[in-house]
Design a protein around this motif. Structure first.
Motif, PDB file in Angstrom:
ATOM      1  N   MET A 195      25.608  13.276 -43.611  1.00 44.61           N
ATOM      2  CA  MET A 195      24.638  14.314 -43.293  1.00 44.61           C
ATOM      3  C   MET A 195      23.442  14.254 -44.239  1.00 44.61           C
ATOM      4  O   MET A 195      23.540  13.743 -45.349  1.00 44.61           O
ATOM      5  N   GLU A 238      20.594  19.310 -43.884  1.00 38.10           N
ATOM      6  CA  GLU A 238      21.708  19.797 -43.056  1.00 38.10           C
ATOM      7  C   GLU A 238      22.780  20.445 -43.922  1.00 38.10           C
ATOM      8  O   GLU A 238      23.313  21.514 -43.588  1.00 38.10           O
ATOM      9  N   SER A 270      23.535  24.669 -43.982  1.00 33.31           N
ATOM     10  CA  SER A 270      24.886  25.128 -43.662  1.00 33.31           C
ATOM     11  C   SER A 270      25.474  25.920 -44.828  1.00 33.31           C
ATOM     12  O   SER A 270      26.088  26.980 -44.634  1.00 33.31           O
TER      13      SER A 270
END
Length: 249
Positions: A138, A142, A146
């Protein structure tokens, strides 16, 4: 007791001399010792084994033990960890640390409180994701988005704070992966070769893959050197809270 730390001195070979002592070779020097503790990750220990030479008395046993160790280490796998580092302009909670459930983030460490920063300096926070294989592929954005979303679920005051700085650290080989049945493949600190010992969280410590397990392995190895495996072990902390129920016989 005195000791010396040699920097930039990677071990390239181990030779057991005729008197049973060990000769440790680096690129430009050699050191002789009665006992040697290999405190290395399992893959580096595995690479070093072919460079180990023992005297004739233990030659046959060495080959059998080396093969056994290589088979055990072949069962070891790495587990990745990802850390999200956050700096806020104000304190976001009065908790020092927390274990988060049903989220990707598993641990919350309020480092500014743990390190006792002066009030008014804001919050320095670390979020930890264990077994983070998915995060290796990732992007930083990202992972960060999150993590922030999950952090706000547990600590609503985060929404009122300003994020001053952030960072993401990926450790692909942070520790070993604890899989079902792995304990039978974790070698003991004392090997079949007199004077040669192993240390590392991946050895038989009775603990999972933690920093404390690594320390425990060193204490067990030191005890094995002097012939008393428990000599340097710290007393276990008595179970408290809910753990008292799980620790009952």
């Amino acid at each position: 007791m005195r000791g010396k730390v040699r920097l930039r001195a990677s071990v390239e070979g181990l030779v057991q001399e005729g008197d049973g002592r060990w000769r440790v070779y680096t690129a430009d020097a050699g050191y002789t010792a009665d006992s040697v503790i290999l405190a290395l990750p399992f893959e580096q220990t595995q690479k070093l084994l072919p460079a180990v030479r023992v005297n004739e008395e233990y030659a046959g046993r060495f080959e059998e033990t080396k093969d056994d160790l290589e088979l055990k280490m072949a069962r070891q796998m790495h587990s990745s960890f990802t850390s999200i580092l956050l700096w806020y302009d104000r304190e976001i909670t009065d908790l020092d640390h927390a274990w988060l459930l049903d989220t990707t983030i598993e641990w919350f460490f309020h480092k500014s409180r743990i390190r006792r920063y002066a009030k008014g300096r804001g919050s320095y926070v670390e979020l930890v994701i264990a077994g983070s294989k998915a995060q290796l592929g990732m992007t930083r954005e990202e992972i960060l988005s999150s993590g922030l979303r999950e952090l706000e679920m547990f600590f609503p005051d985060v929404k009122q704070a300003k994020l001053v700085k952030s960072g993401v650290l990926k450790e692909a080989r942070a520790t070993f992966s604890v899989t079902t049945g792995l304990d039978q493949f974790r070698p003991k600190q004392e090997t079949e070769w007199p004077g040669l010992f192993l240390a590392g969280d991946w050895t038989a410590t009775e603990w999972p893959s933690t920093m404390e397990g690594g320390v425990r392995s060193g204490r067990l190895a030191a005890g094995a050197v002097v012939g008393d495996a428990r000599r340097f072990m710290a007393a276990e902390t008595p179970a408290g809270g809910l753990m008292r129920w799980f620790s009952r016989d």
